[in-house]
Motif scaffolding. Structure first.
Motif, PDB file in Angstrom:
ATOM      1  N   ALA A  49       0.837  -1.205   0.000  1.00  0.00           N
ATOM      2  CA  ALA A  49       0.000   0.000   0.000  1.00  0.00           C
ATOM      3  C   ALA A  49       0.868   1.249   0.000  1.00  0.00           C
ATOM      4  O   ALA A  49       1.951   1.276   0.596  1.00  0.00           O
ATOM      5  N   VAL A  53      -2.610   5.505   1.790  1.00  0.00           N
ATOM      6  CA  VAL A  53      -3.442   4.465   2.396  1.00  0.00           C
ATOM      7  C   VAL A  53      -2.933   4.154   3.808  1.00  0.00           C
ATOM      8  O   VAL A  53      -3.727   4.024   4.746  1.00  0.00           O
ATOM      9  N   HIS A  57      -5.049   4.830   7.101  1.00  0.00           N
ATOM     10  CA  HIS A  57      -5.330   3.684   7.954  1.00  0.00           C
ATOM     11  C   HIS A  57      -4.920   3.967   9.401  1.00  0.00           C
ATOM     12  O   HIS A  57      -5.674   3.705  10.338  1.00  0.00           O
ATOM     13  N   LEU A 115     -10.919   4.254   3.126  1.00  0.00           N
ATOM     14  CA  LEU A 115      -9.924   3.210   2.839  1.00  0.00           C
ATOM     15  C   LEU A 115     -10.472   2.153   1.882  1.00  0.00           C
ATOM     16  O   LEU A 115      -9.808   1.777   0.904  1.00  0.00           O
ATOM     17  N   GLU A 118     -10.913   3.565  -1.537  1.00  0.00           N
ATOM     18  CA  GLU A 118      -9.610   3.764  -2.182  1.00  0.00           C
ATOM     19  C   GLU A 118      -9.097   2.460  -2.782  1.00  0.00           C
ATOM     20  O   GLU A 118      -8.573   2.442  -3.885  1.00  0.00           O
TER      21      GLU A 118
END
Length: 160
Positions: A49, A53, A57, A115, A118
């Motif tokens: 990732a 991201v 997160h 998230l 995405e």
């Protein structure tokens, strides 16, 4: 103890019980969300990732953790101050914790939707979905109830 004091203590006990019941509902959801968010970091796909991201997160996990701590704190306050005649204080603090905890939960849910969006669709559509989630949670959990509260003409003390 006079009848008025006894009535006041019953009202406080009822208010505290109602608050703790509401928190139990929210706690279950936020704990499941927190576990889900923690498990993401241990997947193969997460290793590749990008930083956007990963940062999203981490922020989302922090909001979920904040929500867990705020939504469980009233139970700890109640237990530690049990039978100390502090029920009114507990309710006041617990109410603040609950509102801020729900705010953290709304942000954690928004981050989770961002998230997932995405990963699934990426780009601007993901950001739009995250923004829509923020508007939905903000409206349903805060804006509409606060608007109703501001329109009240009844004294809250009379209803407890």
């Amino acid at each position: 103890m006079s009848e008025a004091e006894l009535s006041d203590q019953r009202r406080l006990a009822r208010n505290l019980n109602e608050l703790l019941q509401e928190l139990r509902v929210a706690q279950a959801g936020v704990q499941i969300l927190f576990g889900f968010l923690l498990s993401i970091a241990f997947t193969e796909r997460y290793a590749s990732a990008d930083s956007y991201v990963r940062v999203t997160h981490m922020i989302t996990v922090l909001f979920a953790a904040g929500s867990v701590s705020l939504l469980t704190a009233p139970a700890a306050w109640h237990r530690i101050l049990f039978r100390r005649g502090r029920r009114e204080d507990i309710i006041e603090v617990a109410n603040r914790f609950a509102v801020v905890g729900m705010g953290c939960l709304a942000l954690a849910m928004t981050g989770t939707i961002l998230l997932l969006a995405e990963v699934v669709i990426g780009g601007w559509p993901a950001i739009v979905l995250g923004a829509l989630a923020a508007v939905l949670f903000g409206t349903l959990w805060f804006l509409l109830p606060w608007r109703e509260r501001c329109q009240d003409t009844v004294d809250a003390e009379d209803l407890d």
